[in-house]
Scaffold this motif. Sequence first.
Motif, PDB file in Angstrom:
ATOM      1  N   ILE A   1      39.351  12.760  19.561  1.00  0.00           N
ATOM      2  CA  ILE A   1      37.937  12.878  20.141  1.00  0.00           C
ATOM      3  C   ILE A   1      37.198  14.300  20.324  1.00  0.00           C
ATOM      4  O   ILE A   1      36.136  14.626  20.085  1.00  0.00           O
ATOM      5  CB  ILE A   1      38.176  12.110  21.475  1.00  0.00           C
ATOM      6  CG1 ILE A   1      38.502  10.540  21.202  1.00  0.00           C
ATOM      7  CG2 ILE A   1      36.693  12.224  22.204  1.00  0.00           C
ATOM      8  CD1 ILE A   1      38.726   9.960  22.456  1.00  0.00           C
ATOM      9  N   ALA A   2      38.227  15.271  20.597  1.00  0.00           N
ATOM     10  CA  ALA A   2      37.914  16.721  20.815  1.00  0.00           C
ATOM     11  C   ALA A   2      37.561  17.068  19.768  1.00  0.00           C
ATOM     12  O   ALA A   2      36.382  17.933  19.683  1.00  0.00           O
ATOM     13  CB  ALA A   2      39.176  17.534  21.571  1.00  0.00           C
ATOM     14  N   ARG A   3      38.239  16.859  18.542  1.00  0.00           N
ATOM     15  CA  ARG A   3      37.775  17.557  17.044  1.00  0.00           C
ATOM     16  C   ARG A   3      36.320  16.959  16.578  1.00  0.00           C
ATOM     17  O   ARG A   3      35.447  17.559  16.252  1.00  0.00           O
ATOM     18  CB  ARG A   3      38.746  16.962  16.095  1.00  0.00           C
ATOM     19  CG  ARG A   3      39.992  17.748  16.220  1.00  0.00           C
ATOM     20  CD  ARG A   3      40.524  17.711  14.698  1.00  0.00           C
ATOM     21  NE  ARG A   3      41.397  16.306  14.749  1.00  0.00           N
ATOM     22  CZ  ARG A   3      42.539  15.913  15.313  1.00  0.00           C
ATOM     23  NH1 ARG A   3      43.250  16.764  15.757  1.00  0.00           N
ATOM     24  NH2 ARG A   3      42.982  14.652  15.193  1.00  0.00           N
ATOM     25  N   GLU A   4      36.120  15.722  16.826  1.00  0.00           N
ATOM     26  CA  GLU A   4      34.912  14.774  16.510  1.00  0.00           C
ATOM     27  C   GLU A   4      33.739  15.660  17.235  1.00  0.00           C
ATOM     28  O   GLU A   4      32.650  15.710  16.897  1.00  0.00           O
ATOM     29  CB  GLU A   4      34.912  13.315  16.851  1.00  0.00           C
ATOM     30  CG  GLU A   4      35.741  12.661  16.038  1.00  0.00           C
ATOM     31  CD  GLU A   4      36.128  11.208  16.421  1.00  0.00           C
ATOM     32  OE1 GLU A   4      35.338  10.830  17.316  1.00  0.00           O
ATOM     33  OE2 GLU A   4      36.908  10.344  15.799  1.00  0.00           O
ATOM     34  N   ASN A   5      33.940  16.159  18.422  1.00  0.00           N
ATOM     35  CA  ASN A   5      32.774  16.537  19.294  1.00  0.00           C
ATOM     36  C   ASN A   5      33.036  18.197  19.380  1.00  0.00           C
ATOM     37  O   ASN A   5      32.141  18.782  20.259  1.00  0.00           O
ATOM     38  CB  ASN A   5      32.882  16.097  20.552  1.00  0.00           C
ATOM     39  CG  ASN A   5      32.565  14.472  20.861  1.00  0.00           C
ATOM     40  OD1 ASN A   5      31.254  14.125  20.751  1.00  0.00           O
ATOM     41  ND2 ASN A   5      33.524  13.536  20.465  1.00  0.00           N
ATOM     42  N   ASP A   6      33.743  18.840  18.915  1.00  0.00           N
ATOM     43  CA  ASP A   6      33.807  20.100  18.777  1.00  0.00           C
ATOM     44  C   ASP A   6      34.043  20.761  20.100  1.00  0.00           C
ATOM     45  O   ASP A   6      33.496  21.671  20.659  1.00  0.00           O
ATOM     46  CB  ASP A   6      32.554  20.812  18.209  1.00  0.00           C
ATOM     47  CG  ASP A   6      32.359  20.591  16.835  1.00  0.00           C
ATOM     48  OD1 ASP A   6      33.388  20.557  15.995  1.00  0.00           O
ATOM     49  OD2 ASP A   6      31.268  20.241  16.354  1.00  0.00           O
TER      50      ASP A   6
END
Length: 440
Positions: free
Chosen positions: A212-217
């Motif tokens: 989730i963190a990667r998807e949302n930078d």
Amino acid sequence: MSEPVHRQASGNNLDPWYGAYAARTAGLAASEVRALFAVASRPEVVSLAGGMPFVSALPEDLVTDAMSRVMREQGPVALQYGSGQGVEKLREQTLDVMALEGIQGSASDVVITTGSQHALELFSKLFIDPGDVVLAEGPSYVTAMVIFKSYQAEVNHVAMDDDGLIPEALREQIARLKADGKKIKFLYTIPTFHNPAGVTLSEARRSEILQIARENDILVLEDNPYGLLYFDQKPPAALRSLEQDGVVYLGTFSKTLAPGFRVGWALAPHAIREKLILANEAAILCPSSFSQLVISQYLDQADWKAQINTFRGVYKERKETMLSALGEYLPDLTWTNPTGGFYVWLTLPEGLDSKAMLPRAVKELVAYTPGTAFFADGDGHQNMRLSFCYPAPESIRVGIRRLATVINGELDLLNTFAGTGRLTSSKARGKFTAPPPNMS
């Protein structure tokens, strides 16, 4: 005759310089944990409040021998200024410590700080602009929120349960904030033996949270003071072991050795590492050479893994004593069952307020930390954090018995005025309550 000193016009009777402070100081406030220390230090009070390690379990000669050797062999270096990044050998030794949690890294990416809380402050200084959003579990570490708010951040909590941060709640919170045009700077998390909740983020959720963190930078700040203090089974590997570029990891020797040395560290991606060093130098020039060299000597000469195992046994016994006492004296209440760390998160029956109840508890010679300390908006009235790390087992039992006297007395008082019979417990509702969507 000297000229009179003119005070700021916007001052007040308590502080004539009130109007001169920077706007960011509005976020500085004494935490409820700190306010308790004066009371809890009285010998007749059983303190279940502060998260102080039981340093008496550390053999004195392990530390004194390390200190003596440092002064004999490295005295001039130990008493001198040092590197803003920290002693190289100690940075290498932190890699051995982190390897126990699956983390691989380079000593060049480690920055030694004056305790991990200093690393947290440096990181916040680097990343937070006024109005930025910091995501954090609800509840979350009290002093982290003080730091974030001192840099004028908006702290938004994400709901938890017994398996830690809830991924779907994180997705929803991010989507809502983006829709509102908010700028999310990072996710702050204590995934292992959480402070204050005592729960651990499950292995499956760790991967999902990082995705989730990667998807949302969104950068992840992993605070891990307690990760090596498990009781029976090792917890899942650290978030930093699963993701290098998107996670900054904070570690400390305060819980596995002693907090008095004030030595922690950050493991960060290269670019962030460089800025952390500059911020460290700007703040303190360099961390204590003496403390670093003593810890390095300790790690080099002592069986530090065996000592950590000793701490595990001490804290496991005290946790079991606390849960046993809660089951005996407060069987209708609910609480978390930590598998490591220092804390139990207690949920009170509906209608009770842990903050309002504290003065009566102190009068009964027991102290705890109200749940309101761990929410940015003062939520958490129905909760309290109980620390089992410092008091002896027999004192823990006495403290829980006194706490039961306070809680039952409050219930009796409420029932007398409500006229509705004994209030029901919150057991059916679960241990965590989802926070409102926006906490600032």
